[in-house]
Structures are given as structure tokens and as C-alpha cells.
Design a protein around this motif. Structure first.
Motif, PDB file in Angstrom:
ATOM      1  N   UNK A  64      46.060  30.178  38.602  1.00  0.00           N
ATOM      2  CA  UNK A  64      45.848  31.455  39.284  1.00  0.00           C
ATOM      3  C   UNK A  64      44.522  32.093  38.863  1.00  0.00           C
ATOM      4  N   UNK A  65      44.152  31.965  37.606  1.00  0.00           N
ATOM      5  CA  UNK A  65      42.873  32.514  37.148  1.00  0.00           C
ATOM      6  C   UNK A  65      41.694  31.753  37.750  1.00  0.00           C
ATOM      7  N   UNK A  66      41.840  30.454  37.896  1.00  0.00           N
ATOM      8  CA  UNK A  66      40.775  29.678  38.536  1.00  0.00           C
ATOM      9  C   UNK A  66      40.655  30.069  40.006  1.00  0.00           C
ATOM     10  N   UNK A  67      41.788  30.316  40.656  1.00  0.00           N
ATOM     11  CA  UNK A  67      41.754  30.807  42.043  1.00  0.00           C
ATOM     12  C   UNK A  67      41.027  32.144  42.117  1.00  0.00           C
ATOM     13  N   UNK A  68      41.285  33.010  41.155  1.00  0.00           N
ATOM     14  CA  UNK A  68      40.612  34.303  41.114  1.00  0.00           C
ATOM     15  C   UNK A  68      39.106  34.118  40.945  1.00  0.00           C
ATOM     16  N   UNK A  69      38.700  33.143  40.124  1.00  0.00           N
ATOM     17  CA  UNK A  69      37.273  32.879  39.941  1.00  0.00           C
ATOM     18  C   UNK A  69      36.639  32.411  41.257  1.00  0.00           C
ATOM     19  N   UNK A  70      37.348  31.578  42.022  1.00  0.00           N
ATOM     20  CA  UNK A  70      36.830  31.140  43.315  1.00  0.00           C
ATOM     21  C   UNK A  70      36.688  32.316  44.275  1.00  0.00           C
ATOM     22  N   UNK A  71      37.652  33.215  44.277  1.00  0.00           N
ATOM     23  CA  UNK A  71      37.589  34.370  45.174  1.00  0.00           C
ATOM     24  C   UNK A  71      36.460  35.318  44.755  1.00  0.00           C
ATOM     25  N   UNK A  72      36.308  35.554  43.462  1.00  0.00           N
ATOM     26  CA  UNK A  72      35.193  36.385  42.994  1.00  0.00           C
ATOM     27  C   UNK A  72      33.857  35.723  43.316  1.00  0.00           C
ATOM     28  N   UNK A  73      33.824  34.403  43.268  1.00  0.00           N
ATOM     29  CA  UNK A  73      32.605  33.683  43.604  1.00  0.00           C
ATOM     30  C   UNK A  73      32.245  33.855  45.075  1.00  0.00           C
ATOM     31  N   UNK A  74      33.238  33.952  45.931  1.00  0.00           N
ATOM     32  CA  UNK A  74      32.930  34.158  47.348  1.00  0.00           C
ATOM     33  C   UNK A  74      32.291  35.527  47.571  1.00  0.00           C
ATOM     34  N   UNK A  75      32.681  36.514  46.782  1.00  0.00           N
ATOM     35  CA  UNK A  75      32.042  37.831  46.865  1.00  0.00           C
ATOM     36  C   UNK A  75      30.597  37.761  46.381  1.00  0.00           C
ATOM     37  N   UNK A  76      30.366  37.020  45.314  1.00  0.00           N
ATOM     38  CA  UNK A  76      29.016  36.845  44.793  1.00  0.00           C
ATOM     39  C   UNK A  76      28.144  36.098  45.803  1.00  0.00           C
ATOM     40  N   UNK A  77      28.700  35.074  46.431  1.00  0.00           N
ATOM     41  CA  UNK A  77      27.946  34.317  47.432  1.00  0.00           C
ATOM     42  C   UNK A  77      27.663  35.157  48.672  1.00  0.00           C
ATOM     43  N   UNK A  78      28.549  36.092  48.992  1.00  0.00           N
ATOM     44  CA  UNK A  78      28.281  37.008  50.111  1.00  0.00           C
ATOM     45  C   UNK A  78      27.050  37.856  49.807  1.00  0.00           C
ATOM     46  N   UNK A  79      26.907  38.259  48.562  1.00  0.00           N
ATOM     47  CA  UNK A  79      25.690  38.974  48.164  1.00  0.00           C
ATOM     48  C   UNK A  79      24.474  38.066  48.277  1.00  0.00           C
ATOM     49  N   UNK A  80      24.636  36.774  47.954  1.00  0.00           N
ATOM     50  CA  UNK A  80      23.553  35.816  48.122  1.00  0.00           C
ATOM     51  C   UNK A  80      23.146  35.669  49.578  1.00  0.00           C
ATOM     52  N   UNK A  81      24.133  35.659  50.475  1.00  0.00           N
ATOM     53  CA  UNK A  81      23.814  35.623  51.905  1.00  0.00           C
ATOM     54  C   UNK A  81      23.009  36.851  52.308  1.00  0.00           C
ATOM     55  N   UNK A  82      23.416  37.989  51.800  1.00  0.00           N
ATOM     56  CA  UNK A  82      22.735  39.235  52.139  1.00  0.00           C
ATOM     57  C   UNK A  82      21.307  39.264  51.597  1.00  0.00           C
TER      58      UNK A  82
END
Length: 156
Positions: A64-82
Motif C-alpha cells: 500500500x505504501x508503494x502504491x501511495x508512492x506511485x500516486x504521489x509520483x503521478x502528481x509530481x509528473x503532472x508538475x513536470x508536464x506543466x
């Protein structure tokens, strides 16, 4: 006189460099998020956390913590897209490309396609988050850049 507003010139070097940059952002920040999660639970770091589909699961706390890291990473990558893509129309394209290359990497690492439902659910959720938030941020910036003259009008 032709308008140059939002003109798009085919530049394959730019597109390939943006793909490489987004892959670098994806894996470097995923590594940082996983390192943070590992430090919380005193777990050892391994490539299995990134590429093995078997560690993602709802059954264990580490999964579950690794899943949380993947989800937080998607937020970080959204900032990268921006920050680096800056076009709302291209956010979905780059998101799918990043996750497609990640799926290819998982396929090579495991010697077969990921078979766990949890892996597919997490990656589809991460794709949706990254695309929607990245597109929202880019569209907001694109709309802000259009000047609207709301000053006083001259009397005729």
C-alpha cells in the motif's frame, strides 16, 4: 498576413527530448518517493519496488505504501508536464507514452506482461491523475497568457 498564434512546427528532436525528460522525471521522482516510503517503514530499497508487479498489493502495508508512492509520483509528473511540456493538448500523449515505456520496462524486468490486477489499477489511476492534473495546469497557464483588454473604451 498569416497568424502565428499557437502555430505548431513539427520538431522531432524536441519531442524525443521531451519524452526522455519525462521518463527521467518519472523514474527519478519515483525513486525519491520510494526512498521516503522506505525510510518510514525501515525497508530495503530494490528495483523490484519500481518494476516488479508483485510488490504492488492491497494486502500488505509495504504494498500500500508503494502504491501511495506511485500516486504521489503521478502528481509530481503532472508538475513536470506543466513545467516542460506546457501544452494541454499534449499532456495525455506524454502521460500515455511515459506509462507505456514503464510497462515495457516492467515486461522486460519480469520476462512477461504484468499479471496482477493491482498493478493495472494503480497504473491506470496514475495515468488518469497525471493527465488530468497536468492538463488542468497547462490549460490554466495557456488561458492566462491570452490578454483581454478590459480597459476603458474611448468615447466616440
Amino acid at each position: 498576413m498569416a497568424s502565428n498564434f499557437r502555430s505548431y512546427i513539427w520538431d522531432p528532436v524536441l519531442i524525443v527530448s521531451q519524452i526522455v525528460l519525462m521518463q527521467c522525471i518519472y523514474y527519478s521522482f519515483l525513486g525519491l518517493w520510494l526512498a521516503g516510503v522506505d525510510s518510514l517503514v525501515q525497508s530495503s530499497r530494490s528495483l523490484d519496488q519500481i518494476f516488479s508487479y508483485e510488490v504492488l498489493g492491497f494486502a500488505t502495508m509495504q504494498g500500500r505504501l508503494i502504491m501511495m508512492a506511485f500516486i504521489l509520483n503521478s502528481l509530481t509528473c503532472a508538475l513536470g508536464l506543466w513545467l516542460f511540456i506546457r501544452r494541454g493538448k499534449q499532456c495525455l500523449d506524454f502521460t500515455v507514452t511515459v506509462h507505456f515505456f514503464h510497462m515495457i520496462g516492467c515486461w522486460i524486468y519480469n520476462a512477461h506482461l504484468p499479471a496482477a490486477l493491482s498493478w493495472w489499477l494503480v497504473n491506470v489511476a496514475c495515468m488518469a491523475l497525471m493527465a488530468v492534473i497536468g492538463e488542468y495546469l497547462c490549460m490554466r497557464t495557456e488561458l492566462r497568457a491570452i490578454p483581454v483588454n478590459s480597459g476603458p473604451k474611448s468615447n466616440l
